[in-house]
Design a protein around this motif. Structure first.
Motif, short mmCIF file in Angstrom:
data_model
loop_
_atom_site.label_atom_id
_atom_site.label_comp_id
_atom_site.label_asym_id
_atom_site.label_seq_id
_atom_site.Cartn_x
_atom_site.Cartn_y
_atom_site.Cartn_z
N VAL A 119 43.34 75.15 -1.00
CA VAL A 119 43.20 73.92 -1.79
C VAL A 119 41.89 73.19 -1.51
O VAL A 119 41.45 72.36 -2.31
CB VAL A 119 44.39 72.96 -1.57
CG1 VAL A 119 45.69 73.61 -1.98
CG2 VAL A 119 44.46 72.48 -0.12
N VAL A 120 41.23 73.50 -0.38
CA VAL A 120 39.97 72.81 -0.08
C VAL A 120 38.75 73.68 -0.33
O VAL A 120 37.62 73.22 -0.23
CB VAL A 120 39.95 72.31 1.39
CG1 VAL A 120 41.10 71.35 1.64
CG2 VAL A 120 39.97 73.46 2.38
N SER A 121 38.97 74.98 -0.65
CA SER A 121 37.85 75.88 -0.92
C SER A 121 38.23 76.81 -2.06
O SER A 121 39.32 76.71 -2.63
CB SER A 121 37.52 76.71 0.33
OG SER A 121 38.48 77.72 0.54
N ALA A 122 37.33 77.72 -2.38
CA ALA A 122 37.58 78.69 -3.46
C ALA A 122 38.27 79.95 -2.94
O ALA A 122 38.50 80.88 -3.72
CB ALA A 122 36.27 79.06 -4.14
N ALA A 123 38.58 80.00 -1.65
CA ALA A 123 39.25 81.17 -1.09
C ALA A 123 40.64 81.33 -1.69
O ALA A 123 41.33 80.35 -1.95
CB ALA A 123 39.34 81.06 0.43
N LYS A 124 41.05 82.58 -1.90
CA LYS A 124 42.36 82.85 -2.49
C LYS A 124 43.17 83.79 -1.60
O LYS A 124 43.40 84.96 -1.92
CB LYS A 124 42.18 83.49 -3.89
CG LYS A 124 41.42 82.63 -4.87
CD LYS A 124 42.11 81.30 -5.12
CE LYS A 124 41.33 80.41 -6.09
NZ LYS A 124 41.90 79.05 -6.18
N PRO A 125 43.63 83.29 -0.46
CA PRO A 125 44.45 84.15 0.40
C PRO A 125 45.84 84.36 -0.19
O PRO A 125 46.30 83.60 -1.04
CB PRO A 125 44.55 83.34 1.70
CG PRO A 125 44.41 81.91 1.26
CD PRO A 125 43.46 81.93 0.08
N LEU B 247 46.97 88.83 7.04
CA LEU B 247 46.76 89.93 7.98
C LEU B 247 45.31 90.08 8.40
O LEU B 247 45.01 90.80 9.35
CB LEU B 247 47.24 91.25 7.36
CG LEU B 247 48.74 91.30 7.04
CD1 LEU B 247 49.09 92.61 6.36
CD2 LEU B 247 49.57 91.12 8.30
N THR B 248 44.40 89.42 7.69
CA THR B 248 42.98 89.47 8.04
C THR B 248 42.39 88.07 7.93
O THR B 248 42.89 87.24 7.16
CB THR B 248 42.20 90.40 7.08
OG1 THR B 248 42.25 89.87 5.76
CG2 THR B 248 42.79 91.81 7.09
N PRO B 249 41.33 87.78 8.69
CA PRO B 249 40.69 86.46 8.57
C PRO B 249 40.17 86.23 7.15
O PRO B 249 39.72 87.16 6.48
CB PRO B 249 39.53 86.54 9.57
CG PRO B 249 39.93 87.62 10.53
CD PRO B 249 40.69 88.61 9.72
N VAL B 250 40.26 84.99 6.70
CA VAL B 250 39.80 84.62 5.36
C VAL B 250 38.75 83.52 5.49
O VAL B 250 38.97 82.53 6.19
CB VAL B 250 40.97 84.13 4.48
CG1 VAL B 250 40.46 83.66 3.12
CG2 VAL B 250 42.01 85.22 4.31
N LEU B 251 37.61 83.71 4.84
CA LEU B 251 36.55 82.71 4.86
C LEU B 251 36.52 81.95 3.54
O LEU B 251 36.70 82.53 2.46
CB LEU B 251 35.18 83.36 5.08
CG LEU B 251 34.86 83.93 6.46
CD1 LEU B 251 33.47 84.53 6.46
CD2 LEU B 251 34.99 82.87 7.53
N GLY B 252 36.29 80.64 3.62
CA GLY B 252 36.16 79.82 2.42
C GLY B 252 35.08 78.77 2.61
O GLY B 252 34.93 78.21 3.70
#
Length: 425
Positions: A176-182, A192-197
């Motif tokens: 909700v604070v970035s464009a990342a879509k985990p 299961l893996t690190p997500v960057l946003g």
């Protein structure tokens, strides 16, 4: 597949051998030696590739060898230097020597880094002509390139790291604070893996947030997923400790908070001292009593406390504003200083290559010395001066001393890679 740690071997190219050659031209008598120098071996260079996010490619290829330099030629022609071997890795990759454990390079910028240097080319026979030695029939071999077994270890470059137990809402927060879509689901270890946003605050204002897979008690000892991914928090300048304050799963937020901090201490004392903001998530499902009790505990510990509901975005705007303000007070993302080998250590590594072994079988002394193979290739054993050069190499390397120590007698046969000669004192 997300792979963040692999072991590979790298070897720089050997230098080309110097040439043994003499000038041959009509009407030119006694042209003299004109053997050219060997070319330099290729370096092994690591560069950052913005498009890579995992080390999975290195799972299938483990050996990387640069090209050797070309041998020297006639007419003073030097051999061509070899092309460098370029290895692309994700941003934030550490290159560590397996034997010593020291860091050889931190690939966090666009600047290429030479990790293994190619060998210098050998000198051609033109360099060995003197007033008394006008026809040198030998040249020097090229030097060996550096060789290492290294570990590639990816440590994500992020300003802020989200830590906390599984299913506390870290993935929802970063979404909700970035464009990342985990992937978000209501069960443990969804991530299961690190997500960057990238979190954008305004024009030209942003920071990188990393959602680290959920830790559990015992993670620093290898239990659960946390042990595999704790290394990705090491570069973070600020930690957001996300806690489910609602206790909807029957957990105690205070106990969870202390358990995660204990894992950080167990993994790295330095990491445990990193600035930390405590985020009480799922406040929309918690009672006032639950929030107040947890807030009082956290503030007594000296931490800043934030109430949010990531699912409804309640409090998330104020949180990221505060995070950005805190980041302005902190030093840049951690860079791991390389620890290059000293001249003495390099000499010790080279001495391993210059090692040899002598065995006696049926009265013949067999010498095994890899460094002598190239010397044999560049020496003419039918020439007296060339033979003298070869004898000096045997003496300086300690082989003659070893033969004498083993009781060799005059007239005994010495065999070096099928080249045999009688030993003469």
């Amino acid at each position: 597949m997300f792979v963040d740690k692999v072991k590979i071997s790298i070897r720089a190219g050997n230098g080309g051998n110097g040439a043994v050659s003499f000038h041959r031209e009509k009407y030119v008598a006694a042209g003299g030696p004109d053997g050219g120098d060997g070319g330099k071996g290729g370096d092994v260079v690591f560069v950052m590739d913005e498009g890579m996010s995992t080390l999975v490619d290195f799972r299938y290829k483990r050996k990387y060898v640069a090209e050797n330099g070309e041998n020297g030629g006639a007419r003073n022609c030097s051999g061509k230097g070899a092309t460098n071997l370029v290895i692309k890795v994700p941003k934030g990759t550490l290159v560590k020597d397996v034997e010593s454990g020291r860091i050889l390079a931190d690939i966090s910028t666009k600047e290429p880094v030479i990790v293994a240097r190619g060998g210098k080319g050998g000198a051609g026979n033109q360099h060995f002509a003197t007033a008394t030695r006008q026809i040198p029939r030998f040249a020097k071999p090229g030097k060996q390139g550096e060789e290492y077994e290294v570990t590639l270890e990816l440590k994500l470059l992020a300003d802020v790291g989200l830590v906390g137990f599984p299913n506390v809402g870290k993935s929802t927060l970063i979404s909700v604070v970035s464009a990342a879509k985990p992937v978000i689901a209501n069960y443990h270890f969804t991530t299961l893996t690190p997500v960057l946003g990238v979190v954008k605050i305004g024009e030209g204002k942003s920071f990188v947030m990393a959602d680290i897979p959920g830790l559990i008690e015992g993670a620093s000892e290898g239990i659960g997923l946390g042990h595999d991914f704790l290394r990705h928090v090491e570069r973070c300048r600020l930690l957001l400790h996300v806690v489910d304050v609602s206790g909807i799963e029957g957990r105690n937020p205070i106990e969870d908070f202390e358990a995660i901090n204990n894992e950080l201490v167990s993994f790295s004392e330095e990491l445990s001292t990193r600035p930390q903001l405590v985020v009480a998530n799922k406040c929309d499902m918690a009672t006032e009593e639950q929030i107040t009790e947890f807030k009082q505990y956290i503030e007594q510990k000296g931490y800043q406390f934030f109430e949010i509901s990531a699912a409804t975005t309640q409090g998330t705007h104020d949180l990221v504003q505060k995070v950005y303000a805190e980041l302005q007070k902190l030093p840049p993302i951690k860079y791991f200083e390389p620890q290059p080998f000293t001249e003495q250590e390099i000499a010790e590594r080279e001495s391993k290559f210059n090692s040899f072994e002598v065995k006696v079988e049926n009265g013949i002394y067999y010498v095994e010395a890899p460094f002598l193979e190239s010397v044999l290739m560049t020496a003419n054993m039918e020439d007296y001066e060339s033979l003298q050069y070869f004898q000096r190499v045997l003496r300086s390397s300690g082989i003659i001393d070893k033969l004498e120590e083993m009781g060799i007698n005059e007239g005994d046969i010495v065999n070096i890679y099928d080249f045999e000669f009688d030993y003469i004192r």
